[in-house]
Scaffold this active site. Structure first.
Site, mmCIF file in Angstrom:
data_model
loop_
_atom_site.group_PDB
_atom_site.id
_atom_site.type_symbol
_atom_site.label_atom_id
_atom_site.label_comp_id
_atom_site.label_asym_id
_atom_site.label_seq_id
_atom_site.Cartn_x
_atom_site.Cartn_y
_atom_site.Cartn_z
ATOM 1 N N HIS A 6 103.510 -130.727 47.060
ATOM 2 C CA HIS A 6 102.411 -131.059 46.242
ATOM 3 C C HIS A 6 102.129 -132.662 46.155
ATOM 4 O O HIS A 6 103.020 -133.351 45.516
ATOM 5 C CB HIS A 6 102.474 -130.534 44.688
ATOM 6 C CG HIS A 6 101.346 -130.722 43.880
ATOM 7 N ND1 HIS A 6 101.637 -131.186 42.738
ATOM 8 C CD2 HIS A 6 100.009 -130.416 44.099
ATOM 9 C CE1 HIS A 6 100.333 -131.175 41.991
ATOM 10 N NE2 HIS A 6 99.500 -130.762 42.936
ATOM 11 N N GLU A 33 100.445 -130.564 50.669
ATOM 12 C CA GLU A 33 99.304 -130.450 49.960
ATOM 13 C C GLU A 33 98.739 -131.834 49.804
ATOM 14 O O GLU A 33 99.418 -132.813 49.330
ATOM 15 C CB GLU A 33 99.412 -129.933 48.640
ATOM 16 C CG GLU A 33 98.010 -129.248 47.876
ATOM 17 C CD GLU A 33 97.544 -130.538 46.840
ATOM 18 O OE1 GLU A 33 96.491 -130.469 46.365
ATOM 19 O OE2 GLU A 33 98.440 -131.296 46.696
ATOM 20 N N ASP A 35 94.946 -134.376 48.637
ATOM 21 C CA ASP A 35 93.570 -134.205 48.131
ATOM 22 C C ASP A 35 92.630 -135.300 48.754
ATOM 23 O O ASP A 35 92.899 -136.503 48.982
ATOM 24 C CB ASP A 35 93.711 -134.695 46.716
ATOM 25 C CG ASP A 35 94.803 -133.855 45.534
ATOM 26 O OD1 ASP A 35 94.352 -132.701 45.432
ATOM 27 O OD2 ASP A 35 95.744 -134.362 45.333
ATOM 28 N N HIS A 48 94.020 -138.303 44.308
ATOM 29 C CA HIS A 48 93.658 -137.279 43.696
ATOM 30 C C HIS A 48 92.688 -137.354 42.689
ATOM 31 O O HIS A 48 91.695 -136.260 42.475
ATOM 32 C CB HIS A 48 94.994 -136.836 42.525
ATOM 33 C CG HIS A 48 94.762 -135.556 41.861
ATOM 34 N ND1 HIS A 48 94.266 -135.883 40.495
ATOM 35 C CD2 HIS A 48 95.329 -134.516 41.962
ATOM 36 C CE1 HIS A 48 94.290 -134.650 40.045
ATOM 37 N NE2 HIS A 48 94.733 -133.594 40.985
ATOM 38 N N GLU A 105 92.934 -130.124 49.871
ATOM 39 C CA GLU A 105 92.103 -129.795 48.561
ATOM 40 C C GLU A 105 90.960 -130.722 48.417
ATOM 41 O O GLU A 105 90.934 -131.903 48.477
ATOM 42 C CB GLU A 105 92.861 -129.912 47.302
ATOM 43 C CG GLU A 105 91.779 -129.512 46.157
ATOM 44 C CD GLU A 105 92.871 -129.677 44.771
ATOM 45 O OE1 GLU A 105 92.032 -129.625 43.711
ATOM 46 O OE2 GLU A 105 93.849 -129.755 44.738
#
Length: 237
Positions: A6, A33, A35, A48, A105
């Site tokens: 993450h 993952e 962002d 993020h 994401e």
């Protein structure tokens, strides 16, 4: 059950930085993952928040800054190291030729970033990363639907913080084949029902051993964790 890092291995490195992503690769994670936001000059960057205030020594909104502006701030300040805000291209280069799945994401739930969907597809195609290596996720499900219309060959995952009525039908409507729920969003039965209709389930963000054990027992496809080595230590049967 696969393990996705993450924001990289953010437990030990500055989140969404190349050092955190390389640590995920070194730890043999199954996926990363990250962002994605878009700068005012159309560059895709990995951070993020909509602003750079929390994770860097700078201030301002990503959408109002150019890439050159963002490159001047330190994204490693919380760990007292020097790090740059990376571009999507840098992460794609790291993942190319590996077995890592890359979960991007798309952060359009607050700042819409007009044209980000087209830009994402263009960058990935130009970087020649295999389609099967990429997963798109977002809390903005309109973005997921746009991505699915532009490039249905890519996997799209619905991010969920709250339960949603008739989730399986909803996913079919917007073109999503996976669900990424918060660890407390879905019951055991709901997760099993999603699997029965062929949806992939990857809960976020798993931070406790009981949650790791619960999701392993349920047979979810993957979980997102902040510390790959910790998760591996407690995920071995």
């Amino acid at each position: 059950m696969k393990l996705f890092a993450h924001r990289g291995v953010m437990a030990h490195h500055p989140e969404n930085t190349m050092t955190a992503f390389r640590a995920a690769l070194d730890a043999q994670s199954d996926g990363i993952e990250a962002d994605v936001h878009m700068t005012k000059d159309g560059k895709l960057v990995l951070i993020h928040d909509e602003t750079i205030d929390r994770t860097t020594d700078g201030h301002g909104q990503v959408a109002t800054m150019g890439l050159s502006d963002l490159r001047r701030v330190n994204a490693g300040v919380k760990f007292e190291v020097e790090e740059k805000i990376p571009t999507l291209e840098e992460l794609l280069e790291l993942c190319r030729g590996t077995s890592l799945r890359l979960n991007l994401e798309v952060k359009t739930d607050i700042e819409r970033y007009p044209g980000i969907e087209e830009r994402l597809i263009d960058v990935i195609v130009n970087q020649r990363l295999p389609v099967e290596q990429v997963v798109f996720s977002s809390f903005n499900h309109t973005t997921l639907n746009r991505l699915n219309q532009l490039a249905p060959e890519f996997e799209c995952a619905v991010l969920l913080a709250q339960p949603l009525y008739d989730l399986a039908a909803y996913c079919e409507k917007i073109g999503a084949t996976a669900v990424h729920p918060h660890v407390r969003t879905l019951t055991d039965d709901e997760i099993l029902q999603l699997h029965q209709v062929g949806l992939v389930v990857r809960p976020y963000t798993v931070k406790t051993v009981p949650d790791l054990e619960r999701f392993r027992r349920l047979g979810v496809d993957a979980v997102f964790v902040n510390d790959i080595e910790w998760a591996k230590a407690y995920s071995t049967p």
